[in-house]
Design a protein around this motif. Sequence first.
Motif, PDB file in Angstrom:
ATOM      1  N   ASN A 148       0.863  -1.173   0.000  1.00 35.32           N
ATOM      2  CA  ASN A 148       0.000   0.000   0.000  1.00 35.32           C
ATOM      3  C   ASN A 148       0.903   1.228   0.000  1.00 35.32           C
ATOM      4  O   ASN A 148       2.060   1.157   0.432  1.00 35.32           O
ATOM      5  CB  ASN A 148      -0.900   0.004   1.234  1.00 35.32           C
ATOM      6  N   TYR A 149       0.378   2.372  -0.457  1.00 40.30           N
ATOM      7  CA  TYR A 149       1.240   3.543  -0.606  1.00 40.30           C
ATOM      8  C   TYR A 149       0.587   4.801  -0.036  1.00 40.30           C
ATOM      9  O   TYR A 149      -0.628   4.986  -0.117  1.00 40.30           O
ATOM     10  CB  TYR A 149       1.573   3.768  -2.085  1.00 40.30           C
ATOM     11  N   TYR A 150       1.445   5.645   0.542  1.00 40.94           N
ATOM     12  CA  TYR A 150       1.021   6.952   1.036  1.00 40.94           C
ATOM     13  C   TYR A 150       1.907   8.009   0.390  1.00 40.94           C
ATOM     14  O   TYR A 150       3.124   7.837   0.277  1.00 40.94           O
ATOM     15  CB  TYR A 150       1.151   7.021   2.559  1.00 40.94           C
ATOM     16  N   PHE A 151       1.284   9.115  -0.027  1.00 35.94           N
ATOM     17  CA  PHE A 151       1.996  10.198  -0.698  1.00 35.94           C
ATOM     18  C   PHE A 151       1.796  11.495   0.083  1.00 35.94           C
ATOM     19  O   PHE A 151       0.683  11.791   0.527  1.00 35.94           O
ATOM     20  CB  PHE A 151       1.476  10.374  -2.127  1.00 35.94           C
ATOM     21  N   GLN A 152       2.875  12.267   0.215  1.00 32.02           N
ATOM     22  CA  GLN A 152       2.835  13.496   1.012  1.00 32.02           C
ATOM     23  C   GLN A 152       3.547  14.627   0.272  1.00 32.02           C
ATOM     24  O   GLN A 152       4.668  14.449  -0.219  1.00 32.02           O
ATOM     25  CB  GLN A 152       3.510  13.236   2.363  1.00 32.02           C
ATOM     26  N   ASP A 153       2.895  15.760   0.191  1.00 31.17           N
ATOM     27  CA  ASP A 153       3.405  16.909  -0.553  1.00 31.17           C
ATOM     28  C   ASP A 153       4.777  17.336  -0.030  1.00 31.17           C
ATOM     29  O   ASP A 153       4.956  17.574   1.169  1.00 31.17           O
ATOM     30  CB  ASP A 153       2.411  18.068  -0.434  1.00 31.17           C
ATOM     31  N   VAL A 154       5.753  17.429  -0.933  1.00 31.14           N
ATOM     32  CA  VAL A 154       7.116  17.797  -0.550  1.00 31.14           C
ATOM     33  C   VAL A 154       7.162  19.199   0.043  1.00 31.14           C
ATOM     34  O   VAL A 154       7.875  19.456   1.019  1.00 31.14           O
ATOM     35  CB  VAL A 154       8.059  17.704  -1.776  1.00 31.14           C
ATOM     36  N   GLU A 155       6.388  20.126  -0.509  1.00 31.55           N
ATOM     37  CA  GLU A 155       6.450  21.521  -0.074  1.00 31.55           C
ATOM     38  C   GLU A 155       5.604  21.796   1.166  1.00 31.55           C
ATOM     39  O   GLU A 155       6.045  22.473   2.091  1.00 31.55           O
ATOM     40  CB  GLU A 155       6.009  22.445  -1.214  1.00 31.55           C
ATOM     41  N   THR A 156       4.383  21.288   1.201  1.00 25.77           N
ATOM     42  CA  THR A 156       3.461  21.645   2.285  1.00 25.77           C
ATOM     43  C   THR A 156       3.412  20.628   3.417  1.00 25.77           C
ATOM     44  O   THR A 156       2.972  20.948   4.521  1.00 25.77           O
ATOM     45  CB  THR A 156       2.032  21.815   1.741  1.00 25.77           C
ATOM     46  N   GLY A 157       3.835  19.390   3.151  1.00 27.38           N
ATOM     47  CA  GLY A 157       3.722  18.340   4.154  1.00 27.38           C
ATOM     48  C   GLY A 157       2.322  17.772   4.293  1.00 27.38           C
ATOM     49  O   GLY A 157       2.072  16.921   5.147  1.00 27.38           O
ATOM     50  N   LEU A 158       1.398  18.226   3.444  1.00 22.94           N
ATOM     51  CA  LEU A 158       0.021  17.731   3.488  1.00 22.94           C
ATOM     52  C   LEU A 158      -0.108  16.452   2.654  1.00 22.94           C
ATOM     53  O   LEU A 158       0.699  16.197   1.764  1.00 22.94           O
ATOM     54  CB  LEU A 158      -0.936  18.795   2.948  1.00 22.94           C
ATOM     55  N   PRO A 159      -1.126  15.650   2.925  1.00 25.73           N
ATOM     56  CA  PRO A 159      -1.307  14.423   2.141  1.00 25.73           C
ATOM     57  C   PRO A 159      -1.548  14.719   0.662  1.00 25.73           C
ATOM     58  O   PRO A 159      -2.286  15.644   0.314  1.00 25.73           O
ATOM     59  CB  PRO A 159      -2.552  13.782   2.769  1.00 25.73           C
ATOM     60  N   CYS A 160      -0.907  13.928  -0.193  1.00 19.56           N
ATOM     61  CA  CYS A 160      -1.179  13.955  -1.636  1.00 19.56           C
ATOM     62  C   CYS A 160      -2.166  12.855  -2.013  1.00 19.56           C
ATOM     63  O   CYS A 160      -2.813  12.937  -3.062  1.00 19.56           O
ATOM     64  CB  CYS A 160       0.096  13.720  -2.441  1.00 19.56           C
ATOM     65  N   GLY A 161      -2.228  11.809  -1.190  1.00 19.77           N
ATOM     66  CA  GLY A 161      -3.136  10.714  -1.496  1.00 19.77           C
ATOM     67  C   GLY A 161      -2.661   9.406  -0.907  1.00 19.77           C
ATOM     68  O   GLY A 161      -1.624   9.330  -0.239  1.00 19.77           O
TER      69      GLY A 161
END
Length: 222
Positions: A148-161
């Motif tokens: 399973n995968y989790y993605f996190q915005d490099v700039e904001t630290g918020l979830p990407c999906g």
Amino acid sequence: MISSLALLLLQGASTLPQPHWPSTFVADYVSDDKHTTGYYASDTSPGVGASRITFEDGSGDHLCSYYHTKTPCEQLTTGGFRYLYFPNLPDCCKCCTYATGSYLCGGPVGPRWMSNATGNLIYEGKEVILGRACHKWGIQGIFPTHMNYYFQDVETGLPCGLDGYNYLRTPDEPADDQYLFKVGSVNLTVPHSTFDVPQLCKAARYCGGKVCAAGPDVRQFV
């Protein structure tokens, strides 16, 4: 004495990005795997513990599609139950409970799943999600051969999906629990009314069938 190589390895590990799953957020998503759009809302703060995932068309979802297709569906997880709600029909049933009984389903996903307490979280670098750079982690789940995968915005630290392995009726019908959050849509404030149980669901039956429970102590899942 720590060797130079060991010291470098420790320093490298300490500089790896750290995953963060907000205790409360809502975001609009697109899902190529489920062929639909909707919103993903979660509040696991003390005293709340709820999530709501809406599907413009639930035909590509493992749970929704077992009961109805080509119609909107919602998975509402709150108060100890996971409800399947079909607002346009209308219909509602309890899929399972995470409070009592022998057929327990997962409750709302909270920050703890990012704690890596079992060592099953692996940083895999960066990936572009809907046009923005995101950190990517692989998480070992209940299917040993599928990550399973989790993605996190490099700039904001918020979830990407997130992208969790799943399928419709058999593995030959892939339908991952993929929710890719639209840029700028992640909001860390979620109204409590988001998790209100629809009137139709308050006295709803158990869904039954092969993907949900027929009662708190009846497991028919195969």
